[in-house]
Motif scaffolding. Structure first.
Motif: not given
Length: 614
Positions: A263-271
């Protein structure tokens, strides 16, 4: 504490918790930590090589490395995997007496002083809290599995029903090989894990282990489509960073934080859509390890140490005396650890280069937290599902058992159950006759005693003296429980100086609200802050420029409850309004057909089991 005219905070030599005001208690705790930082951090020669693994320097400048190298850029191998444990007692106090290695008989200590006669609940801590501690231990330390040709042999006494005679315990192998020398300080033993608080239980220590758990796509790690970890080639054990001492409690937590990483890496990739797999993975490791450290510091620890001074002190470790709200609104006030917390302050190793210590390992031997008997319930209806003995939900049986039940049922059952009290006569009997995945049969209570002796950890009175705590003059001074004192006298023939560290700590009456002894706590107040203060990624590099703004905010804005509900929203009825996730959860009354289950509120103020009275 001893009378100290040089300490105006404590001229009478009171224990910190005996002071009449909270202000004086906090001041004396701060002074004790300062003294421990000066006097109880010791490094042995040969703890680490001079050269770091090739190729990690570039990664180490921006992120945690697989081997744990380059956290301190001036000393790249500090805290790395394979480097030695330090000491909290002077090196000359770690002498190994081989003649006393089996005196008194450690198996008889297990049978007569440690074996659980009945389950004594902790009350203030749930069984999830017990699993959490082992989950963290998976991150911090492991001495390795030893050499089957080198072992300690313990003959059984008459009437002992242990299945193998003699009992065999493999030696701990010194870092530089060779034998432990009688009458000399213990050699250096290596940590098979990194020493840092770096999430290595999830990610693995070393590039080879990390390679097994990574997908190499968008920074993600391997989680099956059903939200569970893949099975590994070890029977019953999931594919994850640390696979020793496996049971369903750590299985839940390893799964939870693997999902949280994704979930963390998905949020960072989105940003930051421009970031590649390697950088996303590195950022996920940074964020998840910091979030775990925060949960342990401001949620788990204040749940097991309910004293008001510790509630303030542990929050101050992370946020400072000015508090979380001030930090969120204003930010740090300079570099002050006291005002604004350790996290984000400057790095400081104090009296010795950073490492975890053999004494730290010893005080975290808290196996009595684990129940032998487990009941499982339906999260949907509150109905009883099944009963299991610990033997059948650990090791090679773990995964098949977990796959039989819904994850929500497993979480609800472990959350509503109490952990055991850390005291004598409460050691899980399932762990006193445990068959490991590799077929070894062992008694972990006997093992706990032998390991301290083998590794030169001082016995109880010498340990206390090394921490400047008063020695006990007689065994009756250790515990107010008269029956326990009688039993300890019989085993140790009245010799208070022979009492093992584990026995003294488990016999002590802890300070009010404490889940473990004040003797263990002295190592805790030193090392709990040291793991933060020495780590560049919790101090000078805990900032948005290193974590990204998304990652930095993720650590600051999330709690254990947030993590649980993000991945298991069905837990909302039982944890949605609880104040302490590591205290027993609300209980669901079994519902009548067609009706929702009744929620019975957990009594968060339930008292610990106090077996120290006469």
């Amino acid at each position: 504490m001893r009378p100290n005219p040089l300490n105006p905070l404590n001229p009478l030599g009171l224990e910190w918790y005996q002071h009449p005001s909270l202000t004086l208690q906090l001041a004396n705790l701060a002074k004790a930590r300062e003294d421990l930082r000066d006097e109880n951090l010791h490094e042995q020669d040969g703890m680490r090589p001079d050269e770091a693994p090739a190729g990690e320097a570039e990664q180490g400048a921006r992120a945690r490395t697989p081997e744990g190298s380059h956290n301190d850029l001036g000393c790249p191998m500090m805290g790395a995997r394979g480097t030695g444990f330090g000491r909290n007692v002077p090196i000359e106090k770690t002498v190994v007496d081989k003649a006393r290695l089996l005196e008194p008989d450690p198996r008889e200590i297990s049978r007569r002083l440690m074996a659980r006669d009945e389950f004594k609940p902790a009350g203030i801590l749930n069984a999830l809290g017990a699993a959490w501690l082992q989950f963290e231990n998976h991150n911090w330390f492991f001495h390795g599995n030893g050499d089957p040709t080198r072992f300690i042999s313990i003959p059984l006494q008459d009437g002992d029903d242990f299945p193998e005679n003699p009992m065999i315990i493999r030696d701990t192998i010194p870092l530089h090989g060779g034998e432990i020398e009688d009458g000399k300080p213990a050699p250096v033993f290596a940590n098979a894990e990194t020493h840092w608080w770096d999430g290595s239980q999830i990610y693995g220590s070393g590039a080879e282990k990390q390679d097994q758990i990574r997908t190499y796509v968008d920074g993600r790690i391997k989680v099956d489509d059903d939200g569970r970890l893949p099975r590994s080639d070890i029977p019953g054990v999931d594919l994850t960073g640390m696979q020793e001492n496996w049971w369903f409690g750590p299985g839940l937590l390893h799964t939870l934080f693997a999902r949280e990483h994704n979930s963390v890496v998905a949020a960072i990739k989105k940003a930051h859509p421009d970031l590649g797999d390697q950088r996303l993975f590195e950022l996920g490791v940074l964020v998840v390890s910091a979030l775990i450290a925060k949960i342990h510091t401001v949620e788990w620890t204040p749940c097991v140490l309910r004293h008001p001074a510790l509630q303030i002190g542990m929050s101050a470790n992370w946020y400072g005396a000015l508090g979380e709200t001030f930090r969120d609104k204003v930010g740090r006030i300079g570099d002050s650890e006291a005002l604004s917390g350790i996290v984000g302050s400057s790095t400081d190793h104090h009296a010795a280069p950073f490492s975890l210590t053999e004494e730290f390992v010893s005080v975290y031997r808290m196996h009595p937290l684990i129940p032998d008997d487990w009941d499982f319930f339906s999260l949907e209806s509150g109905a009883f599902l099944e009963h299991q003995y610990f033997t059948d939900i650990q090791g090679r049986y773990t995964r098949d058992f977990m796959d039989r039940l819904a994850m929500g049922d497993l979480w609800y059952s472990i959350g509503k159950a109490s952990a055991g009290a850390v005291c004598l006569h409460n050691y899980p009997n399932a762990l006193r006759n445990l068959t490991r995945v590799d077929g070894q049969v062992t008694d972990l209570a006997t093992l706990d005693i032998v390991r301290d002796r083998e590794r030169g950890v001082p016995r109880y009175n010498d340990f206390r003296e090394a921490l400047r705590m008063p020695r006990r003059k007689k065994i009756e001074d250790i515990t107010p429980n008269k029956q326990w004192a009688k039993e300890i006298n019989e085993i140790y023939h009245g010799d208070v100086d022979a009492v093992d560290l584990q026995i003294g700590m488990q016999a002590e009456q802890p300070p009010k609200g404490f889940g473990f002894s004040d003797t263990a706590f002295r190592i805790f107040i030193l090392m709990a802050s040291r793991r933060l203060k020495s780590d560049r990624f919790f101090t000078t590099d805990f900032r948005p420029e290193v974590y990204t703004r998304t990652g930095f905010d993720w650590v600051n804005d999330n709690s254990m409850k947030d993590v649980l509900l993000r991945h298991y929203p069905e837990l909302e009825p039982v944890v949605g309004d609880v104040e302490r996730v590591f205290a027993p959860w609300h209980e669901l009354g079994a519902a009548e057909p067609g009706r929702k289950p009744t929620i019975l509120r957990a009594a968060d103020t339930v008292k610990s089991y106090l077996p120290w009275g006469s």
